[in-house]
Design an enzyme around this catalytic site. Structure first.
Site, PDB file in Angstrom:
ATOM      1  N   ASP A 149      39.121  23.963  45.004  1.00  0.00           N
ATOM      2  CA  ASP A 149      39.283  24.915  45.212  1.00  0.00           C
ATOM      3  C   ASP A 149      37.680  25.042  46.836  1.00  0.00           C
ATOM      4  O   ASP A 149      36.468  25.626  46.560  1.00  0.00           O
ATOM      5  CB  ASP A 149      38.274  25.866  44.910  1.00  0.00           C
ATOM      6  N   GLU A 381      38.629  19.523  35.738  1.00  0.00           N
ATOM      7  CA  GLU A 381      39.834  19.753  35.537  1.00  0.00           C
ATOM      8  C   GLU A 381      40.713  19.070  35.633  1.00  0.00           C
ATOM      9  O   GLU A 381      41.778  19.188  36.396  1.00  0.00           O
ATOM     10  CB  GLU A 381      39.768  20.932  36.398  1.00  0.00           C
ATOM     11  N   TYR A 435      38.810  31.444  32.667  1.00  0.00           N
ATOM     12  CA  TYR A 435      38.802  32.767  33.403  1.00  0.00           C
ATOM     13  C   TYR A 435      39.533  33.463  32.793  1.00  0.00           C
ATOM     14  O   TYR A 435      40.473  34.549  33.677  1.00  0.00           O
ATOM     15  CB  TYR A 435      39.419  32.562  34.877  1.00  0.00           C
ATOM     16  N   GLU A 471      32.369  26.637  32.630  1.00  0.00           N
ATOM     17  CA  GLU A 471      33.051  27.856  34.023  1.00  0.00           C
ATOM     18  C   GLU A 471      33.155  28.943  33.491  1.00  0.00           C
ATOM     19  O   GLU A 471      34.246  28.928  32.180  1.00  0.00           O
ATOM     20  CB  GLU A 471      33.915  27.165  34.591  1.00  0.00           C
TER      21      GLU A 471
HETATM   22  C1  BDP Z   1      38.436  26.199  38.688  1.00  0.00           C
HETATM   23  C2  BDP Z   1      37.664  24.930  39.217  1.00  0.00           C
HETATM   24  C3  BDP Z   1      37.006  25.232  40.715  1.00  0.00           C
HETATM   25  C4  BDP Z   1      37.085  26.346  40.875  1.00  0.00           C
HETATM   26  C5  BDP Z   1      36.724  28.359  39.956  1.00  0.00           C
HETATM   27  C6  BDP Z   1      37.414  29.198  40.656  1.00  0.00           C
HETATM   28  O1  BDP Z   1      37.143  24.196  38.527  1.00  0.00           O
HETATM   29  O2  BDP Z   1      36.368  24.425  41.433  1.00  0.00           O
HETATM   30  O3  BDP Z   1      36.281  27.177  41.908  1.00  0.00           O
HETATM   31  O4  BDP Z   1      37.979  27.513  39.110  1.00  0.00           O
HETATM   32  O5  BDP Z   1      39.035  29.028  40.965  1.00  0.00           O
HETATM   33  O6  BDP Z   1      38.927  26.197  37.895  1.00  0.00           O
HETATM   34  O7  BDP Z   1      37.087  29.822  41.063  1.00  0.00           O
END
Ligand code: BDP
Length: 558
Positions: A149, A381, A435, A471
């Site tokens: 991404d 990842e 997330y 993250e």
């Molecule tokens: C994570 C990835 C990261 C992406 C992020 C996203 O590690 O590189 O930019 O998701 O979707 O899974 O914002």
């Protein structure tokens, strides 16, 4: 590997500026200056400079070329140092191939022999990503598919330097501090040719505190390099023919139980995953942008960042040393999800594995003396739920630990759990990306508490290692407000981050939080991206969104 430096024994000539570039055929050989060359800036990506979509998105080979002259001296050797070109490249001097670059985020350092009065330097870059490049990608029907991404910026992204060395010279300097647990004890390993050698150390005021013929010595009244309170000494290695200066900090890194100790004190990682990305420059290294990033990080009370998802420039690490930031130094192994192509059927695809190991070694060779680097990440990842990942990463971790003395980690994907990760057991600290309420149960903040608590606790219970939430984030369009908070609004991002943090405060095995992302950044075009990934706590202009004020307050006392 040493960064080129200028002193009374060594010269450095900077070749940055306006070069010529041209898109070229597969079998192109630079036998003469290319007549189709157009001006292009170095360092910079071409993508944000060009206005034609086909050119901006071009994938294939591109030539960068310039002429240069340097003063000729018989008593020294000349070398070329290209900070980074994305991605692979071939380097030619006056039509002769002199070397190659194997990855877009590492320096290329080559001998320059037979220099003339006027010379032509040609670099043929290939920006295509495959299963064997890092990051990984795939070409399908002639079109580049990107597995990660962030935008596939192309160009010469870091400084291009010509430098000289005395014929008998220092090849490498490795500095180890805190030998045998004694603060202030330093050991230096010098590789190279010399008859006599001495080691001098200057403190931050420039006063000499050590002058030694021995490579192990004690610094009197040592001042430690502390988090956000750095102290850098300068080592000067002098031989009968050469000299090299390298900064270093006295600091010890250790994991004890669930604590990450820097100089015997537990630290909590507060900060971000980032990207090298800015308007017009693309991935071109620029100290003003780095300084603005770091000033914003200081303002928000962050103490750390991860070089997601590739090694950042050496100049960034120099400044991180100075600001006292803790850095998780990440290899460019993002997008390791093409299991058949990358990893073969019965474990590791030998070619991918060999390159990955080589990149871990080169990361060490480049970054070993930086006190800011307190942990190394072998990958972001990868598909850790795939059984073949176990053998592959067992080898990558073992090889990495041959060089690196700091803890080693791997960043688990959003769908990697304690029960199905085949590789979490190798990490010294378990880094987990989540997330919840964004990619799953989008817009629902109420799912975070229970699920995040469970996911992180499961990792801890199973492996008994400290955990970092490496993250978590929500795309946010600056200026957009909604009541009640809905996805993409500044309100939602703020509550989303706060909800995750609430969980972390209850779990004492959690030693850090890295919000995704420090600032908005460019990605390929796709439905979920409004001119890129907008999860920045800062806009791409490096102005704070609402969540920044929440974090600033939270991190003040954390
Ligand atoms: C994570 C990835 C990261 C992406 C992020 C996203 O590690 O590189 O930019 O998701 O979707 O899974 O914002």
């Amino acid at each position: 590997m040493l960064y080129p430096k200028i002193n009374h024994r060594r010269d450095v000539y900077n070749l940055n500026g306006v070069w010529e570039y041209a898109f070229v055929e597969e079998d192109y050989l630079p036998t003469a200056m290319n007549p189709n060359g157009k001006p292009m800036a170095v360092p910079a990506s071409y993508n944000e400079i060009l206005t034609d979509m086909n050119m901006k998105e071009y994938s294939g080979k591109v030539l960068y070329e310039r002429e240069f002259a340097v003063p000729k001296r018989e008593d020294c050797l000349y070398r070329l140092r290209i900070g980074a070109t994305s991605h692979k490249c071939e380097v030619y001097l006056n039509s002769e191939k002199i070397g190659e670059g194997i990855n877009g985020f590492y320096p290329i350092d080559l001998p320059l022999e037979g220099l003339k009065e006027q010379n032509r330097l040609s670099i043929v870059i290939d920006n295509r990503l495959t299963a064997q490049t890092f990051p990984n990608g795939r070409i399908k029907n002639g079109k580049q598919l990107i597995q990660h991404d962030f935008y596939n910026y192309t160009g010469i992204h870091r400084d291009v330097l010509v430098y000289t060395l005395p014929k008998q010279h220092i090849d490498d300097v490795v500095i180890r501090t805190v030998v045998d647990g004694d603060y202030g004890k330093v050991s230096v390993e010098v590789r190279g040719e010399y008859k006599d050698i001495r080691y001098r150390v200057l403190n931050e005021r420039g006063e000499e505190v050590v002058c030694s013929k021995e490579n192990v010595f004690q610094i009197p009244d040592p001042v430690r390099w502390e988090v956000l309170n750095s102290y850098l000494y300068t080592l000067i290695v002098e031989t009968d023919t050469d000299q090299y200066e390298e900064k270093f900090g006295i600091r010890k890194v250790e994991i004890k139980g669930t604590q990450f100790l820097v100089n015997d004190k537990p630290v909590y990682f507060k900060g971000f995953g980032m990207h090298e990305d800015f308007f017009v420059l693309g991935k071109g290294n620029n100290p003003a942008v780095t300084l603005r990033n770091f000033e914003c990080m200081k303002w928000i009370n962050a103490n750390s960042f991860r070089t997601s998802h590739y090694p950042y420039s050496e100049e960034v690490l120099d400044l991180a040393d100075r600001y006292g930031f803790l850095v998780i130094d990440e290899a460019p192994a993002a997008g390791l999800v093409l299991w058949e192509e990358c990893f073969g059927e019965n474990g590791a695809n030998e070619e991918t594995l060999a390159i990955h190991k080589e990149l871990m070694k080169r990361l060490y060779e480049r970054d070993k003396n930086h006190p800011c680097v307190v942990m190394v990440s072998v990958s972001n990842e990868p598909q850790t739920t795939e059984k073949n990942s176990e053998k592959y990463f067992e080898e990558v971790f073992a090889y990495t630990r041959k060089f690196w003395e700091v803890p080693v980690t791997l960043v688990e994907p959003s769908l990697g759990y304690a029960h199905n990760s085949c590789v979490a057991k190798f990490s010294d600290v378990i880094c987990v990306n989540r997330y919840l309420g964004w990619y799953t149960n989008h817009g629902d903040l109420t799912v975070i508490e229970e699920k995040l608590t469970k996911d992180l606790t499961d990792f801890y219970e199973k492996y008994k290692k400290p955990v970092i939430l490496s993250e978590f984030g929500a795309d946010t369009i600056e200026g957009l407000h909604t009541l009640p908070a809905e996805g993409f609004s500044e309100d939602f991002q703020t509550f989303y981050i706060a909800e995750n943090c609430k969980v972390l405060d209850k779990l004492d095995f959690c030693i850090g939080e890295h919000v995704w992302n420090f600032a908005d950044f460019k990605t390929q075009q796709t439905t979920g991206r409004v001119r890129g990934n907008r999860k920045g706590v800062f806009t791409k202009e490096r102005q704070p969104k609402m969540a920044a004020y929440y974090l600033k307050e939270r991190w003040k006392n954390k």
